[in-house]
Write a protein that holds these residues in place. Structure first.
Motif, PDB file in Angstrom:
ATOM      1  N   GLY A   1     -53.280 -13.715  -4.733  1.00  0.00           N
ATOM      2  CA  GLY A   1     -52.073 -12.892  -4.610  1.00  0.00           C
ATOM      3  C   GLY A   1     -51.310 -12.801  -5.916  1.00  0.00           C
ATOM      4  N   GLN A   2     -52.011 -13.020  -7.032  1.00  0.00           N
ATOM      5  CA  GLN A   2     -51.369 -13.014  -8.347  1.00  0.00           C
ATOM      6  C   GLN A   2     -51.827 -11.850  -9.215  1.00  0.00           C
ATOM      7  OE1 GLN A   2     -52.339 -17.431  -9.067  1.00  0.00           O
ATOM      8  NE2 GLN A   2     -50.478 -17.056 -10.249  1.00  0.00           N
ATOM      9  N   ALA A   3     -52.401 -10.809  -8.606  1.00  0.00           N
ATOM     10  CA  ALA A   3     -52.856  -9.641  -9.369  1.00  0.00           C
ATOM     11  C   ALA A   3     -52.667  -8.387  -8.538  1.00  0.00           C
ATOM     12  CB  ALA A   3     -54.326  -9.799  -9.746  1.00  0.00           C
ATOM     13  N   ILE A   4     -52.470  -7.301  -9.255  1.00  0.00           N
ATOM     14  CA  ILE A   4     -52.350  -6.000  -8.598  1.00  0.00           C
ATOM     15  C   ILE A   4     -52.927  -4.938  -9.531  1.00  0.00           C
ATOM     16  CG2 ILE A   4     -50.003  -5.549  -9.435  1.00  0.00           C
ATOM     17  CD1 ILE A   4     -49.416  -4.384  -6.605  1.00  0.00           C
TER      18      ILE A   4
ATOM     19  N   MET B   1     -47.920 -12.350  -1.953  1.00  0.00           N
ATOM     20  CA  MET B   1     -48.098 -11.880  -3.324  1.00  0.00           C
ATOM     21  C   MET B   1     -47.068 -12.576  -4.215  1.00  0.00           C
ATOM     22  SD  MET B   1     -50.604  -9.668  -3.218  1.00  0.00           S
ATOM     23  CE  MET B   1     -50.446  -8.805  -4.777  1.00  0.00           C
ATOM     24  N   ASP B   2     -47.430 -12.798  -5.455  1.00  0.00           N
ATOM     25  CA  ASP B   2     -46.519 -13.394  -6.430  1.00  0.00           C
ATOM     26  C   ASP B   2     -45.414 -12.378  -6.728  1.00  0.00           C
ATOM     27  OD1 ASP B   2     -45.222 -14.431  -8.680  1.00  0.00           O
ATOM     28  OD2 ASP B   2     -47.089 -15.122  -9.605  1.00  0.00           O
TER      29      ASP B   2
ATOM     30  N   PRO C   1     -59.089   3.300 -17.585  1.00  0.00           N
ATOM     31  CA  PRO C   1     -58.759   4.732 -17.578  1.00  0.00           C
ATOM     32  C   PRO C   1     -59.712   5.579 -16.741  1.00  0.00           C
ATOM     33  CG  PRO C   1     -59.660   4.085 -19.712  1.00  0.00           C
ATOM     34  CD  PRO C   1     -59.443   2.824 -18.922  1.00  0.00           C
ATOM     35  N   ARG C   2     -60.988   5.217 -16.676  1.00  0.00           N
ATOM     36  CA  ARG C   2     -61.934   6.014 -15.872  1.00  0.00           C
ATOM     37  C   ARG C   2     -61.638   5.892 -14.382  1.00  0.00           C
ATOM     38  NH1 ARG C   2     -67.864   4.936 -17.658  1.00  0.00           N
ATOM     39  NH2 ARG C   2     -67.132   3.523 -19.246  1.00  0.00           N
ATOM     40  N   SER C   3     -61.125   4.737 -13.972  1.00  0.00           N
ATOM     41  CA  SER C   3     -60.759   4.539 -12.571  1.00  0.00           C
ATOM     42  C   SER C   3     -59.277   4.830 -12.324  1.00  0.00           C
ATOM     43  CB  SER C   3     -61.086   3.108 -12.148  1.00  0.00           C
ATOM     44  OG  SER C   3     -62.473   2.865 -12.280  1.00  0.00           O
ATOM     45  N   ASP C   4     -58.546   5.140 -13.393  1.00  0.00           N
ATOM     46  CA  ASP C   4     -57.141   5.551 -13.334  1.00  0.00           C
ATOM     47  C   ASP C   4     -56.213   4.467 -12.776  1.00  0.00           C
ATOM     48  OD1 ASP C   4     -55.022   7.281 -13.796  1.00  0.00           O
ATOM     49  OD2 ASP C   4     -55.199   8.253 -11.835  1.00  0.00           O
ATOM     50  N   PHE C   5     -56.332   3.241 -13.333  1.00  0.00           N
ATOM     51  CA  PHE C   5     -55.372   2.204 -12.961  1.00  0.00           C
ATOM     52  C   PHE C   5     -55.241   1.159 -14.053  1.00  0.00           C
ATOM     53  CE2 PHE C   5     -59.280   0.324 -11.162  1.00  0.00           C
ATOM     54  CZ  PHE C   5     -59.174  -1.005 -11.556  1.00  0.00           C
ATOM     55  N   VAL C   6     -54.151   0.410 -13.961  1.00  0.00           N
ATOM     56  CA  VAL C   6     -53.888  -0.745 -14.808  1.00  0.00           C
ATOM     57  C   VAL C   6     -53.867  -1.966 -13.902  1.00  0.00           C
ATOM     58  CG1 VAL C   6     -52.150  -1.897 -16.255  1.00  0.00           C
ATOM     59  CG2 VAL C   6     -52.608   0.544 -16.558  1.00  0.00           C
ATOM     60  N   HIS C   7     -54.456  -3.042 -14.370  1.00  0.00           N
ATOM     61  CA  HIS C   7     -54.434  -4.326 -13.670  1.00  0.00           C
ATOM     62  C   HIS C   7     -53.396  -5.191 -14.370  1.00  0.00           C
ATOM     63  CE1 HIS C   7     -56.173  -8.245 -12.230  1.00  0.00           C
ATOM     64  NE2 HIS C   7     -55.678  -8.641 -13.401  1.00  0.00           N
ATOM     65  N   ILE C   8     -52.539  -5.838 -13.598  1.00  0.00           N
ATOM     66  CA  ILE C   8     -51.685  -6.892 -14.158  1.00  0.00           C
ATOM     67  C   ILE C   8     -51.843  -8.127 -13.283  1.00  0.00           C
ATOM     68  CG2 ILE C   8     -49.996  -5.363 -15.258  1.00  0.00           C
ATOM     69  CD1 ILE C   8     -48.062  -6.006 -12.926  1.00  0.00           C
ATOM     70  N   ASP C   9     -51.707  -9.281 -13.913  1.00  0.00           N
ATOM     71  CA  ASP C   9     -51.712 -10.526 -13.155  1.00  0.00           C
ATOM     72  C   ASP C   9     -50.765 -11.510 -13.804  1.00  0.00           C
ATOM     73  OD1 ASP C   9     -53.168 -12.329 -15.062  1.00  0.00           O
ATOM     74  OD2 ASP C   9     -54.884 -11.022 -14.616  1.00  0.00           O
ATOM     75  N   THR C  10     -50.471 -12.593 -13.107  1.00  0.00           N
ATOM     76  CA  THR C  10     -49.530 -13.596 -13.611  1.00  0.00           C
ATOM     77  C   THR C  10     -50.269 -14.812 -14.158  1.00  0.00           C
ATOM     78  OG1 THR C  10     -49.222 -14.455 -11.358  1.00  0.00           O
ATOM     79  CG2 THR C  10     -47.624 -12.833 -12.151  1.00  0.00           C
ATOM     80  N   GLY C  11     -51.519 -14.608 -14.557  1.00  0.00           N
ATOM     81  CA  GLY C  11     -52.282 -15.654 -15.227  1.00  0.00           C
ATOM     82  C   GLY C  11     -51.902 -15.709 -16.701  1.00  0.00           C
TER      83      GLY C  11
END
Length: 184
Positions: free
Chosen positions: A138-141, A86-87, A169-179
């Protein structure tokens, strides 16, 4: 002297201050290691496997490869049991988000690394899965912070301008990536 003067800051003001403090110091989130000598700790859990991990992945001088490998294992594609590096900048971004929000809440991982096969299978079930997902590199979570308002997590991530930020919000998560810096 300013006795009796009370200054109130909103969370948004605090996040802006934290982000601008990094900018003033000449520190981008992706170059955090060279800007601070504080050790970085995270408490993580994988919601699919039930695994938990408390780790110090940066000791104040350098990244700790053994500890990063433990995080990689926790973030593996559990569907095919495949581990991918992972990054480390993702975890620095999460650390910055936590700092901006004044929390060390557990990082609950929904999705880390995804194999191309898993990504394709998820794409066949949802239009929200990118064909060339940063998860496959491996650049997103996808995550949430236990007990922390999801909008605040999203706002803090967007304020950093360190990569992509997706809000689900409906799936209750935030996505972050290094793009590239973008949001949806």
């Amino acid at each position: 002297m300013l006795r009796g003067l009370t200054v109130k800051f909103s969370r948004r003001d605090f996040i802006k201050f934290a982000g601008s403090s990094l900018a003033i110091a000449g520190c981008s989130p992706t170059a955090l290691a060279s800007c601070t000598t504080k050790p970085r700790h995270l408490a993580l859990s994988n919601l699919h496997t039930g695994e938990e991990l408390e780790v110090c992945y940066f000791d104040g001088l350098s990244y700790l490869n053994k500890e990063l490998a433990r995080i990689d294992n926790l973030c593996r594609d559990f569907r095919v049991n495949q581990v991918h590096p992972m990054d480390k900048n993702l975890f620095d971004i999460i650390s910055l988000i936590q700092s901006a929000l004044g929390t060390n809440a557990e990082v609950q991982i929904i999705s880390g690394y995804r194999s191309p096969e898993t990504n394709q299978a998820l794409r066949s079930m949802s239009s929200g899965v990118a064909k060339k997902s940063y998860h496959m590199l491996g650049q997103a979570i996808d995550f949430r912070l236990d007990g922390v308002n999801l909008k605040l997590v999203r706002d803090a991530a967007m304020e950093l301008k360190a990569g992509g930020v997706g809000y689900y919000p409906r799936s209750d998560f935030v996505h972050i990536d290094t793009g590239p810096v973008r949001h949806w």
